[in-house]
Design an enzyme around this catalytic site. Structure first.
Site, mmCIF file in Angstrom:
data_model
loop_
_atom_site.group_PDB
_atom_site.id
_atom_site.type_symbol
_atom_site.label_atom_id
_atom_site.label_comp_id
_atom_site.label_asym_id
_atom_site.label_seq_id
_atom_site.Cartn_x
_atom_site.Cartn_y
_atom_site.Cartn_z
ATOM 1 N N GLY A 9 -59.459 0.032 -23.601
ATOM 2 C CA GLY A 9 -58.528 -0.892 -24.258
ATOM 3 C C GLY A 9 -57.060 -0.525 -24.111
ATOM 4 C CE LYS A 11 -52.636 -5.470 -23.303
ATOM 5 N NZ LYS A 11 -53.819 -5.755 -22.508
ATOM 6 C CG MET A 12 -51.540 2.748 -16.739
ATOM 7 S SD MET A 12 -52.904 3.431 -15.768
ATOM 8 C CE MET A 12 -52.053 4.760 -14.987
ATOM 9 N N PRO A 13 -48.792 0.678 -17.924
ATOM 10 C CG PRO A 13 -46.719 1.446 -18.645
ATOM 11 C CD PRO A 13 -48.180 1.769 -18.697
ATOM 12 N N GLY A 16 -44.161 2.942 -12.424
ATOM 13 C CA GLY A 16 -43.507 4.067 -13.086
ATOM 14 C C GLY A 16 -42.844 4.949 -12.062
ATOM 15 N N GLY A 18 -42.934 9.045 -10.229
ATOM 16 C CA GLY A 18 -43.599 10.325 -10.038
ATOM 17 C C GLY A 18 -42.558 11.397 -9.760
ATOM 18 C CE1 TYR A 48 -47.728 17.088 -8.178
ATOM 19 C CE2 TYR A 48 -46.643 15.521 -9.605
ATOM 20 C CZ TYR A 48 -47.583 15.802 -8.648
ATOM 21 O OH TYR A 48 -48.369 14.800 -8.151
ATOM 22 C CG HIS A 103 -53.505 17.850 -9.150
ATOM 23 N ND1 HIS A 103 -52.248 18.271 -9.486
ATOM 24 C CD2 HIS A 103 -53.330 17.025 -8.092
ATOM 25 C CE1 HIS A 103 -51.359 17.713 -8.672
ATOM 26 N NE2 HIS A 103 -51.992 16.961 -7.817
HETATM 27 P P1 NAD Z 1 -43.715 7.918 -1.944
HETATM 28 O O1 NAD Z 1 -44.631 7.139 -1.073
HETATM 29 O O2 NAD Z 1 -43.437 7.418 -3.307
HETATM 30 O O3 NAD Z 1 -42.362 8.055 -1.115
HETATM 31 C C1 NAD Z 1 -41.260 8.733 -1.617
HETATM 32 C C2 NAD Z 1 -40.200 8.733 -0.542
HETATM 33 O O4 NAD Z 1 -39.735 7.418 -0.359
HETATM 34 C C3 NAD Z 1 -39.013 9.596 -0.883
HETATM 35 O O5 NAD Z 1 -38.565 10.226 0.308
HETATM 36 C C4 NAD Z 1 -37.969 8.604 -1.364
HETATM 37 O O6 NAD Z 1 -36.660 9.035 -1.091
HETATM 38 C C5 NAD Z 1 -38.337 7.365 -0.575
HETATM 39 N N1 NAD Z 1 -38.053 6.159 -1.372
HETATM 40 C C6 NAD Z 1 -38.327 5.971 -2.690
HETATM 41 N N2 NAD Z 1 -37.914 4.745 -3.070
HETATM 42 C C7 NAD Z 1 -37.388 4.159 -1.966
HETATM 43 C C8 NAD Z 1 -36.800 2.900 -1.730
HETATM 44 N N3 NAD Z 1 -36.672 1.991 -2.693
HETATM 45 N N4 NAD Z 1 -36.360 2.628 -0.479
HETATM 46 C C9 NAD Z 1 -36.492 3.524 0.517
HETATM 47 N N5 NAD Z 1 -37.036 4.740 0.353
HETATM 48 C C10 NAD Z 1 -37.469 5.051 -0.877
HETATM 49 O O7 NAD Z 1 -44.245 9.412 -1.952
HETATM 50 P P2 NAD Z 1 -44.204 10.554 -3.055
HETATM 51 O O8 NAD Z 1 -42.959 10.542 -3.854
HETATM 52 O O9 NAD Z 1 -44.541 11.809 -2.368
HETATM 53 O O10 NAD Z 1 -45.441 10.158 -3.996
HETATM 54 C C11 NAD Z 1 -45.271 9.445 -5.211
HETATM 55 C C12 NAD Z 1 -45.870 10.187 -6.352
HETATM 56 O O11 NAD Z 1 -47.265 10.358 -6.126
HETATM 57 C C13 NAD Z 1 -45.371 11.631 -6.527
HETATM 58 O O12 NAD Z 1 -44.135 11.748 -7.112
HETATM 59 C C14 NAD Z 1 -46.465 12.229 -7.341
HETATM 60 O O13 NAD Z 1 -46.229 11.957 -8.712
HETATM 61 C C15 NAD Z 1 -47.699 11.519 -6.807
HETATM 62 N N6 NAD Z 1 -48.552 12.307 -5.892
HETATM 63 C C16 NAD Z 1 -49.776 12.665 -6.313
HETATM 64 C C17 NAD Z 1 -50.609 13.412 -5.491
HETATM 65 C C18 NAD Z 1 -51.955 13.829 -5.991
HETATM 66 O O14 NAD Z 1 -52.581 14.704 -5.380
HETATM 67 N N7 NAD Z 1 -52.457 13.274 -7.050
HETATM 68 C C19 NAD Z 1 -50.178 13.789 -4.211
HETATM 69 C C20 NAD Z 1 -48.924 13.398 -3.778
HETATM 70 C C21 NAD Z 1 -48.117 12.649 -4.626
#
Ligand code: NAD
Length: 279
Positions: A9, A11-13, A16, A18, A48, A103
């Site tokens: 139930g 609600k997740m936006p 967001g 990362g 992180y 993770h």
């Molecule tokens: P992403 O695909 O979100 O890409 C980020 C890159 O895109 C950055 O270099 C940024 O400068 C660029 N960017 C962001 N907005 C932009 C825009 N509007 N126009 C042009 N370029 C833009 O990759 P990410 O940041 O590595 O991943 C997103 C999130 O995923 C991470 O912050 C993290 O929270 C999560 N993540 C989770 C895992 C996991 O194992 N669960 C692994 C990797 C990442």
């Protein structure tokens, strides 16, 4: 904002931010800026090593805690540690986590899962997630665990839309959080001609077209950025909609290729990786 409703139930936006690869100070600034510009979902992780900065950013933003959907992840080396969740709460400066993930699917994940279930019953964790789990282990969690996982987090973008996994999720009611939603910033992906064409049509950037495609595919997105203009833009995707034909055109970009592949060696390295101090 659009929302995904979890099985319990909540609600997740659907959009967001990362904070992967940000220092605690950078995470603090990014989280404060994001919350002040209307973002309400934050994704961090023990691994992180910036949960402390994330917590400070939340406080500095002045946004009430109950308006924020806070996501974090336990790292494998603390799955069995009884105090791991309390220590996570302490670093984040909060008394509950909206969604807590395991993770990585290391061998000790079942112990970690039971720790999260306990915290769920105590109200310290409001929803349970599995990150990077292969389908067989997801199915095991659904079948064998007392509380079914609510969300999975996996790499997903137009080059790798997770078509097979999405069938499993549709059957079980689990949500999908897409990591690397912009292909980790890969210019080849962002500059695919179909995105350039649709960006011109809707007066948006290529990145916004990709993120809109995620939302209409049912994926929760949390792109990483230190750039306040990008953070704002990445959230400004709820005032237009791609047509069915345009969604089908984007589907053709699927290459069946991901940027990250888990290997047994990598999982063994994760299981041995000690976390550095997070202040
Ligand atoms: P992403 O695909 O979100 O890409 C980020 C890159 O895109 C950055 O270099 C940024 O400068 C660029 N960017 C962001 N907005 C932009 C825009 N509007 N126009 C042009 N370029 C833009 O990759 P990410 O940041 O590595 O991943 C997103 C999130 O995923 C991470 O912050 C993290 O929270 C999560 N993540 C989770 C895992 C996991 O194992 N669960 C692994 C990797 C990442």
């Amino acid at each position: 904002m659009e929302y995904f409703t979890l099985d319990n139930g909540m609600k997740m936006p659907m959009a967001g931010i990362g904070v992967f690869m940000l220092s605690p100070a950078e995470a603090e600034a990014a989280v404060e800026s994001a919350l002040k510009s209307g973002v309400r979902l934050i994704d961090t992780a023990n691994g992180y090593m910036n949960e402390s900065g994330t917590g400070r950013g939340m406080k500095k933003s002045g946004v009430p805690r109950e308006e924020i959907f806070l996501v974090t992840k336990l790292w494998p080396t603390v799955y069995e540690k009884e105090t791991a969740i309390d220590e996570t709460l302490q670093r984040l400066g909060t008394d509950y986590i909206d969604l807590l993930f395991l993770h990585q699917p290391t061998d000790n994940w079942r112990e970690g899962y039971r720790n999260i279930e306990k915290a769920y019953k105590e109200g310290k964790v409001k929803a349970i997630g599995l990150s990077n789990f292969p389908e067989a282990l997801l199915q095991e969690a659904v079948d064998a665990m007392e509380i079914k996982p609510h969300v999975v987090q996996v790499e997903a973008h137009p080059y790798y839309p997770q078509t097979e996994l999405k069938k499993v999720l549709a059957e079980t009611g689990m949500g999908l959080m897409a990591w690397y939603p912009l292909g980790h910033g890969d210019k080849n992906l962002i500059n695919e001609p179909v995105f350039t064409k649709l960006a011109a049509k809707y007066g948006k950037s290529n990145a916004q077209i990709i993120l809109r495609w995620h939302i209409q595919s049912g994926n929760v997105i949390f792109p990483g950025s230190k750039n306040p203009a990008h953070i704002r833009d990445n959230f400004d995707i709820f005032d237009f909609a791609l047509t069915d034909e345009e969604m089908a055109e984007i589907a053709k970009v699927d290459k069946g290729v991901r940027y990250y592949t888990a290997t047994p060696e990598l999982l063994a390295a994760y299981a041995a990786m000690e976390l550095k101090e997070d202040k």
